[in-house]
Design a protein around this motif. Structure first.
Motif, PDB file in Angstrom:
ATOM      1  N   MET A 286       0.830  -1.202   0.000  1.00  0.00           N
ATOM      2  CA  MET A 286       0.000   0.000   0.000  1.00  0.00           C
ATOM      3  C   MET A 286       0.867   1.255   0.000  1.00  0.00           C
ATOM      4  SD  MET A 286      -3.119  -1.175   2.520  1.00  0.00           S
ATOM      5  CE  MET A 286      -3.188   0.413   3.210  1.00  0.00           C
ATOM      6  N   ALA A 287       1.965   1.251   0.752  1.00  0.00           N
ATOM      7  CA  ALA A 287       2.848   2.413   0.812  1.00  0.00           C
ATOM      8  C   ALA A 287       3.513   2.663  -0.541  1.00  0.00           C
ATOM      9  CB  ALA A 287       3.900   2.220   1.894  1.00  0.00           C
ATOM     10  N   ARG A 288       3.844   1.604  -1.255  1.00  0.00           N
ATOM     11  CA  ARG A 288       4.474   1.763  -2.568  1.00  0.00           C
ATOM     12  C   ARG A 288       3.489   2.252  -3.618  1.00  0.00           C
ATOM     13  NH1 ARG A 288       5.886  -3.577  -3.173  1.00  0.00           N
ATOM     14  NH2 ARG A 288       6.696  -4.070  -1.144  1.00  0.00           N
ATOM     15  N   THR A 289       2.210   1.923  -3.470  1.00  0.00           N
ATOM     16  CA  THR A 289       1.235   2.290  -4.492  1.00  0.00           C
ATOM     17  C   THR A 289       0.521   3.603  -4.184  1.00  0.00           C
ATOM     18  OG1 THR A 289      -0.438   0.914  -3.426  1.00  0.00           O
ATOM     19  CG2 THR A 289       0.849  -0.086  -5.198  1.00  0.00           C
ATOM     20  N   PHE A 290       0.802   4.233  -3.045  1.00  0.00           N
ATOM     21  CA  PHE A 290       0.211   5.538  -2.733  1.00  0.00           C
ATOM     22  C   PHE A 290       0.721   6.583  -3.712  1.00  0.00           C
ATOM     23  CE2 PHE A 290      -1.100   5.986   1.999  1.00  0.00           C
ATOM     24  CZ  PHE A 290      -2.170   5.152   1.769  1.00  0.00           C
ATOM     25  N   PRO A 291      -0.138   7.494  -4.133  1.00  0.00           N
ATOM     26  CA  PRO A 291       0.395   8.614  -4.903  1.00  0.00           C
ATOM     27  C   PRO A 291       1.233   9.510  -3.993  1.00  0.00           C
ATOM     28  CG  PRO A 291      -2.009   8.720  -4.751  1.00  0.00           C
ATOM     29  CD  PRO A 291      -1.573   7.499  -4.032  1.00  0.00           C
ATOM     30  N   PRO A 292       2.304  10.099  -4.493  1.00  0.00           N
ATOM     31  CA  PRO A 292       3.192  10.880  -3.628  1.00  0.00           C
ATOM     32  C   PRO A 292       2.533  12.127  -3.048  1.00  0.00           C
ATOM     33  CG  PRO A 292       3.946  10.935  -5.907  1.00  0.00           C
ATOM     34  CD  PRO A 292       2.809   9.985  -5.853  1.00  0.00           C
ATOM     35  N   GLU A 293       1.437  12.579  -3.619  1.00  0.00           N
ATOM     36  CA  GLU A 293       0.756  13.769  -3.105  1.00  0.00           C
ATOM     37  C   GLU A 293       0.044  13.503  -1.785  1.00  0.00           C
ATOM     38  OE1 GLU A 293      -0.164  12.503  -6.176  1.00  0.00           O
ATOM     39  OE2 GLU A 293       1.196  13.713  -7.395  1.00  0.00           O
ATOM     40  N   VAL A 294      -0.130  12.256  -1.424  1.00  0.00           N
ATOM     41  CA  VAL A 294      -0.883  11.904  -0.218  1.00  0.00           C
ATOM     42  C   VAL A 294      -0.055  12.128   1.046  1.00  0.00           C
ATOM     43  CG1 VAL A 294      -2.032   9.988   0.972  1.00  0.00           C
ATOM     44  CG2 VAL A 294      -2.331  10.287  -1.471  1.00  0.00           C
ATOM     45  N   PHE A 295       1.250  11.930   0.967  1.00  0.00           N
ATOM     46  CA  PHE A 295       2.087  12.024   2.165  1.00  0.00           C
ATOM     47  C   PHE A 295       2.074  13.408   2.814  1.00  0.00           C
ATOM     48  CE2 PHE A 295       4.039   8.296   0.035  1.00  0.00           C
ATOM     49  CZ  PHE A 295       3.715   7.377   1.018  1.00  0.00           C
ATOM     50  N   PRO A 296       2.195  14.518   2.073  1.00  0.00           N
ATOM     51  CA  PRO A 296       2.081  15.824   2.741  1.00  0.00           C
ATOM     52  C   PRO A 296       0.711  16.044   3.379  1.00  0.00           C
ATOM     53  CG  PRO A 296       3.041  16.089   0.577  1.00  0.00           C
ATOM     54  CD  PRO A 296       2.603  14.665   0.678  1.00  0.00           C
ATOM     55  N   LEU A 297      -0.332  15.521   2.740  1.00  0.00           N
ATOM     56  CA  LEU A 297      -1.671  15.636   3.302  1.00  0.00           C
ATOM     57  C   LEU A 297      -1.767  14.889   4.631  1.00  0.00           C
ATOM     58  CD1 LEU A 297      -4.580  16.620   2.893  1.00  0.00           C
ATOM     59  CD2 LEU A 297      -5.035  14.452   1.743  1.00  0.00           C
ATOM     60  N   ILE A 298      -1.186  13.710   4.700  1.00  0.00           N
ATOM     61  CA  ILE A 298      -1.188  12.927   5.943  1.00  0.00           C
ATOM     62  C   ILE A 298      -0.446  13.682   7.040  1.00  0.00           C
ATOM     63  CG2 ILE A 298      -0.281  10.825   7.016  1.00  0.00           C
ATOM     64  CD1 ILE A 298      -0.908   9.395   4.369  1.00  0.00           C
ATOM     65  N   VAL A 299       0.690  14.295   6.704  1.00  0.00           N
ATOM     66  CA  VAL A 299       1.471  15.050   7.690  1.00  0.00           C
ATOM     67  C   VAL A 299       0.672  16.233   8.203  1.00  0.00           C
ATOM     68  CG1 VAL A 299       3.525  16.496   7.980  1.00  0.00           C
ATOM     69  CG2 VAL A 299       3.696  14.315   6.794  1.00  0.00           C
ATOM     70  N   ILE A 300       0.008  16.958   7.314  1.00  0.00           N
ATOM     71  CA  ILE A 300      -0.752  18.150   7.713  1.00  0.00           C
ATOM     72  C   ILE A 300      -1.942  17.768   8.584  1.00  0.00           C
ATOM     73  CG2 ILE A 300      -2.223  19.992   6.817  1.00  0.00           C
ATOM     74  CD1 ILE A 300      -0.231  20.174   4.460  1.00  0.00           C
ATOM     75  N   VAL A 301      -2.667  16.738   8.197  1.00  0.00           N
ATOM     76  CA  VAL A 301      -3.836  16.317   8.987  1.00  0.00           C
ATOM     77  C   VAL A 301      -3.398  15.801  10.356  1.00  0.00           C
ATOM     78  CG1 VAL A 301      -5.688  14.605   9.099  1.00  0.00           C
ATOM     79  CG2 VAL A 301      -5.300  15.878   6.992  1.00  0.00           C
ATOM     80  N   THR A 302      -2.319  15.037  10.405  1.00  0.00           N
ATOM     81  CA  THR A 302      -1.809  14.532  11.686  1.00  0.00           C
ATOM     82  C   THR A 302      -1.371  15.675  12.596  1.00  0.00           C
ATOM     83  OG1 THR A 302      -1.084  12.524  10.584  1.00  0.00           O
ATOM     84  CG2 THR A 302      -0.130  12.988  12.740  1.00  0.00           C
ATOM     85  N   ALA A 303      -0.684  16.671  12.036  1.00  0.00           N
ATOM     86  CA  ALA A 303      -0.253  17.820  12.841  1.00  0.00           C
ATOM     87  C   ALA A 303      -1.461  18.601  13.357  1.00  0.00           C
ATOM     88  CB  ALA A 303       0.653  18.731  12.011  1.00  0.00           C
ATOM     89  N   GLY A 304      -2.481  18.769  12.528  1.00  0.00           N
ATOM     90  CA  GLY A 304      -3.690  19.477  12.963  1.00  0.00           C
ATOM     91  C   GLY A 304      -4.411  18.744  14.079  1.00  0.00           C
ATOM     92  N   LEU A 305      -4.564  17.430  13.929  1.00  0.00           N
ATOM     93  CA  LEU A 305      -5.234  16.655  14.976  1.00  0.00           C
ATOM     94  C   LEU A 305      -4.435  16.658  16.277  1.00  0.00           C
ATOM     95  CD1 LEU A 305      -6.508  13.594  12.919  1.00  0.00           C
ATOM     96  CD2 LEU A 305      -7.876  15.439  13.909  1.00  0.00           C
ATOM     97  N   THR A 306      -3.124  16.530  16.173  1.00  0.00           N
ATOM     98  CA  THR A 306      -2.275  16.562  17.367  1.00  0.00           C
ATOM     99  C   THR A 306      -2.371  17.916  18.061  1.00  0.00           C
ATOM    100  OG1 THR A 306      -0.771  15.001  16.322  1.00  0.00           O
ATOM    101  CG2 THR A 306       0.075  16.233  18.205  1.00  0.00           C
ATOM    102  N   GLY A 307      -2.331  18.994  17.281  1.00  0.00           N
ATOM    103  CA  GLY A 307      -2.464  20.335  17.865  1.00  0.00           C
ATOM    104  C   GLY A 307      -3.809  20.530  18.538  1.00  0.00           C
ATOM    105  N   GLY A 308      -4.870  19.992  17.933  1.00  0.00           N
ATOM    106  CA  GLY A 308      -6.195  20.099  18.542  1.00  0.00           C
ATOM    107  C   GLY A 308      -6.296  19.357  19.857  1.00  0.00           C
ATOM    108  N   VAL A 309      -5.742  18.165  19.902  1.00  0.00           N
ATOM    109  CA  VAL A 309      -5.773  17.381  21.143  1.00  0.00           C
ATOM    110  C   VAL A 309      -4.960  18.075  22.232  1.00  0.00           C
ATOM    111  CG1 VAL A 309      -4.989  15.210  22.173  1.00  0.00           C
ATOM    112  CG2 VAL A 309      -6.239  15.184  20.018  1.00  0.00           C
ATOM    113  N   VAL A 310      -3.790  18.601  21.864  1.00  0.00           N
ATOM    114  CA  VAL A 310      -2.952  19.302  22.848  1.00  0.00           C
ATOM    115  C   VAL A 310      -3.671  20.559  23.351  1.00  0.00           C
ATOM    116  CG1 VAL A 310      -0.807  20.608  23.127  1.00  0.00           C
ATOM    117  CG2 VAL A 310      -0.778  18.380  22.008  1.00  0.00           C
ATOM    118  N   ALA A 311      -4.319  21.303  22.453  1.00  0.00           N
ATOM    119  CA  ALA A 311      -5.030  22.514  22.865  1.00  0.00           C
ATOM    120  C   ALA A 311      -6.199  22.185  23.798  1.00  0.00           C
ATOM    121  CB  ALA A 311      -5.533  23.264  21.636  1.00  0.00           C
ATOM    122  N   MET A 312      -6.939  21.112  23.507  1.00  0.00           N
ATOM    123  CA  MET A 312      -8.050  20.722  24.388  1.00  0.00           C
ATOM    124  C   MET A 312      -7.540  20.276  25.750  1.00  0.00           C
ATOM    125  SD  MET A 312     -10.927  18.844  22.033  1.00  0.00           S
ATOM    126  CE  MET A 312      -9.969  17.383  21.867  1.00  0.00           C
TER     127      MET A 312
END
Length: 70
Positions: free
Chosen positions: A28-54
């Motif tokens: 699955m990691a090999r067949t992912f389009p490369p544009e998905v990885f920055p999106l995963i990083v951004i969403v993970t950072a947003g969720l982590t920031g939200g949990v820390v803020a709460m």
């Protein structure tokens, strides 16, 4: 001469797949389009920031702490 096979193509992953879960993840990691990885990083950072803020808000707000401790 090429021989044409009449076999039906099998699905990549099905119930009796011989691949282990780690092999499946690597595929699955090999067949992912490369544009998905920055999106995963951004969403993970947003969720982590939200949990820390709460957590910070619940830890520092006395009115919320009193309400939760009832």
């Amino acid at each position: 001469m090429d021989k044409v096979s009449n076999k039906k193509p099998m699905a990549k992953f099905w119930l009796h797949d011989p691949l282990s879960s780690s092999q499946r993840l690597m595929h699955m990691a090999r067949t992912f389009p490369p544009e998905v990885f920055p999106l995963i990083v951004i969403v993970t950072a947003g969720l982590t920031g939200g949990v820390v803020a709460m957590a910070h808000k619940l830890h520092t707000d006395n009115q919320l702490r009193k309400f939760l401790m009832r």
